[in-house]
Motif scaffolding. Structure first.
Motif, PDB file in Angstrom:
ATOM      1  N   ARG A 194      60.795  34.857 -92.944  1.00  0.00           N
ATOM      2  CA  ARG A 194      61.457  36.150 -92.716  1.00  0.00           C
ATOM      3  C   ARG A 194      61.653  36.520 -91.249  1.00  0.00           C
ATOM      4  NH1 ARG A 194      57.743  39.693 -96.977  1.00  0.00           N
ATOM      5  NH2 ARG A 194      58.370  38.582 -98.895  1.00  0.00           N
ATOM      6  N   ARG A 195      61.085  35.785 -90.323  1.00  0.00           N
ATOM      7  CA  ARG A 195      61.116  36.203 -88.918  1.00  0.00           C
ATOM      8  C   ARG A 195      62.546  36.392 -88.428  1.00  0.00           C
ATOM      9  NH1 ARG A 195      64.097  32.691 -87.347  1.00  0.00           N
ATOM     10  NH2 ARG A 195      63.659  30.531 -86.798  1.00  0.00           N
ATOM     11  N   THR A 196      62.690  37.393 -87.573  1.00  0.00           N
ATOM     12  CA  THR A 196      63.975  37.717 -86.971  1.00  0.00           C
ATOM     13  C   THR A 196      63.980  37.219 -85.528  1.00  0.00           C
ATOM     14  OG1 THR A 196      63.223  39.842 -86.089  1.00  0.00           O
ATOM     15  CG2 THR A 196      64.072  39.814 -88.369  1.00  0.00           C
ATOM     16  N   PRO A 197      65.138  37.205 -84.867  1.00  0.00           N
ATOM     17  CA  PRO A 197      65.154  36.843 -83.439  1.00  0.00           C
ATOM     18  C   PRO A 197      64.232  37.728 -82.603  1.00  0.00           C
ATOM     19  CG  PRO A 197      67.366  36.755 -84.327  1.00  0.00           C
ATOM     20  CD  PRO A 197      66.509  37.333 -85.412  1.00  0.00           C
ATOM     21  N   ALA A 198      64.165  39.008 -82.927  1.00  0.00           N
ATOM     22  CA  ALA A 198      63.273  39.904 -82.194  1.00  0.00           C
ATOM     23  C   ALA A 198      61.811  39.526 -82.424  1.00  0.00           C
ATOM     24  CB  ALA A 198      63.514  41.353 -82.625  1.00  0.00           C
ATOM     25  N   ASP A 199      61.477  39.154 -83.664  1.00  0.00           N
ATOM     26  CA  ASP A 199      60.118  38.707 -83.961  1.00  0.00           C
ATOM     27  C   ASP A 199      59.759  37.478 -83.131  1.00  0.00           C
ATOM     28  OD1 ASP A 199      59.652  40.653 -85.951  1.00  0.00           O
ATOM     29  OD2 ASP A 199      60.564  39.379 -87.488  1.00  0.00           O
ATOM     30  N   LEU A 200      60.687  36.525 -83.054  1.00  0.00           N
ATOM     31  CA  LEU A 200      60.416  35.299 -82.310  1.00  0.00           C
ATOM     32  C   LEU A 200      60.202  35.588 -80.832  1.00  0.00           C
ATOM     33  CD1 LEU A 200      62.885  32.688 -83.882  1.00  0.00           C
ATOM     34  CD2 LEU A 200      60.430  32.964 -84.278  1.00  0.00           C
ATOM     35  N   ARG A 201      60.980  36.493 -80.281  1.00  0.00           N
ATOM     36  CA  ARG A 201      60.789  36.845 -78.868  1.00  0.00           C
ATOM     37  C   ARG A 201      59.397  37.438 -78.642  1.00  0.00           C
ATOM     38  NH1 ARG A 201      66.271  38.397 -79.373  1.00  0.00           N
ATOM     39  NH2 ARG A 201      65.703  40.569 -79.765  1.00  0.00           N
ATOM     40  N   ALA A 202      58.985  38.308 -79.556  1.00  0.00           N
ATOM     41  CA  ALA A 202      57.661  38.935 -79.435  1.00  0.00           C
ATOM     42  C   ALA A 202      56.549  37.897 -79.575  1.00  0.00           C
ATOM     43  CB  ALA A 202      57.505  40.033 -80.486  1.00  0.00           C
ATOM     44  N   ILE A 203      56.710  36.974 -80.515  1.00  0.00           N
ATOM     45  CA  ILE A 203      55.687  35.946 -80.739  1.00  0.00           C
ATOM     46  C   ILE A 203      55.587  35.016 -79.534  1.00  0.00           C
ATOM     47  CG2 ILE A 203      55.093  33.927 -82.131  1.00  0.00           C
ATOM     48  CD1 ILE A 203      56.307  35.428 -84.548  1.00  0.00           C
ATOM     49  N   ARG A 204      56.729  34.589 -79.025  1.00  0.00           N
ATOM     50  CA  ARG A 204      56.707  33.698 -77.853  1.00  0.00           C
ATOM     51  C   ARG A 204      56.076  34.382 -76.653  1.00  0.00           C
ATOM     52  NH1 ARG A 204      62.834  31.987 -79.017  1.00  0.00           N
ATOM     53  NH2 ARG A 204      62.557  29.911 -79.916  1.00  0.00           N
ATOM     54  N   ARG A 205      56.441  35.641 -76.455  1.00  0.00           N
ATOM     55  CA  ARG A 205      55.887  36.396 -75.326  1.00  0.00           C
ATOM     56  C   ARG A 205      54.373  36.553 -75.472  1.00  0.00           C
ATOM     57  NH1 ARG A 205      59.344  40.056 -75.491  1.00  0.00           N
ATOM     58  NH2 ARG A 205      58.242  41.523 -76.851  1.00  0.00           N
ATOM     59  N   ALA A 206      53.930  36.820 -76.696  1.00  0.00           N
ATOM     60  CA  ALA A 206      52.497  36.986 -76.937  1.00  0.00           C
ATOM     61  C   ALA A 206      51.745  35.671 -76.727  1.00  0.00           C
ATOM     62  CB  ALA A 206      52.258  37.511 -78.349  1.00  0.00           C
ATOM     63  N   LEU A 207      52.338  34.562 -77.146  1.00  0.00           N
ATOM     64  CA  LEU A 207      51.703  33.255 -76.952  1.00  0.00           C
ATOM     65  C   LEU A 207      51.562  32.950 -75.466  1.00  0.00           C
ATOM     66  CD1 LEU A 207      50.606  30.613 -78.183  1.00  0.00           C
ATOM     67  CD2 LEU A 207      52.957  29.717 -78.096  1.00  0.00           C
ATOM     68  N   GLN A 208      52.595  33.269 -74.704  1.00  0.00           N
ATOM     69  CA  GLN A 208      52.550  33.031 -73.258  1.00  0.00           C
ATOM     70  C   GLN A 208      51.503  33.918 -72.588  1.00  0.00           C
ATOM     71  OE1 GLN A 208      56.245  33.802 -71.216  1.00  0.00           O
ATOM     72  NE2 GLN A 208      55.632  32.638 -69.416  1.00  0.00           N
ATOM     73  N   THR A 209      51.452  35.184 -72.989  1.00  0.00           N
ATOM     74  CA  THR A 209      50.487  36.115 -72.398  1.00  0.00           C
ATOM     75  C   THR A 209      49.063  35.687 -72.689  1.00  0.00           C
ATOM     76  OG1 THR A 209      52.056  37.951 -72.605  1.00  0.00           O
ATOM     77  CG2 THR A 209      49.725  38.525 -72.349  1.00  0.00           C
ATOM     78  N   ARG A 210      48.855  35.125 -73.870  1.00  0.00           N
ATOM     79  CA  ARG A 210      47.503  34.719 -74.271  1.00  0.00           C
ATOM     80  C   ARG A 210      46.907  33.694 -73.320  1.00  0.00           C
ATOM     81  NH1 ARG A 210      44.874  30.946 -77.187  1.00  0.00           N
ATOM     82  NH2 ARG A 210      43.168  31.682 -78.551  1.00  0.00           N
ATOM     83  N   THR A 211      47.734  32.899 -72.676  1.00  0.00           N
ATOM     84  CA  THR A 211      47.238  31.848 -71.785  1.00  0.00           C
ATOM     85  C   THR A 211      47.419  32.192 -70.316  1.00  0.00           C
ATOM     86  OG1 THR A 211      49.378  30.708 -71.966  1.00  0.00           O
ATOM     87  CG2 THR A 211      47.638  30.049 -73.499  1.00  0.00           C
ATOM     88  N   ALA A 212      47.689  33.450 -70.007  1.00  0.00           N
ATOM     89  CA  ALA A 212      47.859  33.846 -68.610  1.00  0.00           C
ATOM     90  C   ALA A 212      46.560  33.600 -67.840  1.00  0.00           C
ATOM     91  CB  ALA A 212      48.247  35.315 -68.529  1.00  0.00           C
ATOM     92  N   PRO A 213      46.657  33.089 -66.628  1.00  0.00           N
ATOM     93  CA  PRO A 213      45.444  32.785 -65.858  1.00  0.00           C
ATOM     94  C   PRO A 213      44.736  34.051 -65.376  1.00  0.00           C
ATOM     95  CG  PRO A 213      47.405  32.431 -64.519  1.00  0.00           C
ATOM     96  CD  PRO A 213      47.894  32.722 -65.911  1.00  0.00           C
ATOM     97  N   GLY A 214      43.441  33.913 -65.125  1.00  0.00           N
ATOM     98  CA  GLY A 214      42.682  34.995 -64.525  1.00  0.00           C
ATOM     99  C   GLY A 214      42.317  36.133 -65.455  1.00  0.00           C
ATOM    100  N   GLN A 215      42.365  35.915 -66.751  1.00  0.00           N
ATOM    101  CA  GLN A 215      42.042  36.983 -67.696  1.00  0.00           C
ATOM    102  C   GLN A 215      40.528  37.134 -67.842  1.00  0.00           C
ATOM    103  OE1 GLN A 215      44.021  35.652 -71.288  1.00  0.00           O
ATOM    104  NE2 GLN A 215      45.771  36.977 -70.928  1.00  0.00           N
ATOM    105  N   SER A 216      40.105  38.379 -68.018  1.00  0.00           N
ATOM    106  CA  SER A 216      38.720  38.631 -68.395  1.00  0.00           C
ATOM    107  C   SER A 216      38.561  38.279 -69.865  1.00  0.00           C
ATOM    108  CB  SER A 216      38.353  40.094 -68.170  1.00  0.00           C
ATOM    109  OG  SER A 216      39.099  40.926 -69.054  1.00  0.00           O
TER     110      SER A 216
END
Length: 222
Positions: A111-133
């Protein structure tokens, strides 16, 4: 600007802040404005804002971090769920998460929409951002899992997931402080596999990858 006129003001301020969080003004893991900004918005004093924040922190909605600020740790906590989850063993909660997230991953692949995919990709990228507590990493992880559940377009699954977030978040933070992830690359690959299956509309692979990830998470608490 929302004006508060009836007592107790702290209770009203807490409800207004919660309503704003529910409405999406502040997302999971985001930082609230300071007391000097919130007080005039709510029409109350700074001490009332502090008490409202304490109330929401006690309900698992906010987390006040010394020297850093106040962060959103849950988007909603139905009171009955909160009492249940506080009593529940974390392994039990992960088993329930599995029931929700594995199904949600399969539905998201369909069911994912293009907007869903953008949010998921962005969240995946943020999850691995360096320097996180530890707290920032856990919050980013919860955001990724929530975007997948939201992409299933089933309001009941989303509401159930939101009910688990405070209990799971606290346990994850505690666990990672004591025992950091042994293989961060493998952990990232496990999440990336779920995302890839959703992207490619492969429901069976999405459910399989989600189940494998949560099984590994459960084993970490066993």
């Amino acid at each position: 600007m929302t004006q508060l006129r009836r007592v107790p003001l702290a209770d009203q301020a807490a409800e207004v802040l919660l309503d704003r969080i529910r409405a999406g003004e502040w997302t999971l893991g985001s930082k609230l404005p300071g007391e000097t900004t919130l007080a005039p918005q709510l029409g109350v004093g700074r001490s009332t804002v502090r008490e409202a924040i304490r109330q929401l922190a006690g309900r698992g909605i906010l987390d006040s971090r010394q020297g850093s600020g106040v962060y959103v740790t849950a988007l909603d906590v139905p009171e009955d769920w909160d009492h249940v989850l506080r009593r529940a063993d974390i392994v039990t909660v992960i088993e329930a998460r599995t029931a929700i997230e594995v199904e949600a991953a399969g539905l998201a692949a369909e069911r994912r929409t293009p907007a869903d995919l953008r949010a998921i990709r962005r969240a995946l990228q943020t999850r691995t951002a360096p320097g996180q507590s530890v707290e920032e990493h856990v919050d980013a992880d919860m955001v990724l899992h929530r975007t997948i559940v939201v992409a299933a377009h089933n309001e009941v699954l989303t509401e159930l997931f939101d009910g688990f977030v405070p209990r799971v978040r606290r346990a994850m933070v505690d666990m990672l402080r004591i025992r950091p992830v042994a293989d961060e690359d493998a952990d990232h690959d496990a999440h990336a596999a779920i995302v890839a299956a959703i992207l490619d509309r492969r429901p069976e692979d999405a459910t399989r990858a989600s189940r494998a990830h949560l099984a590994a998470l459960k084993a970490g608490f066993a």
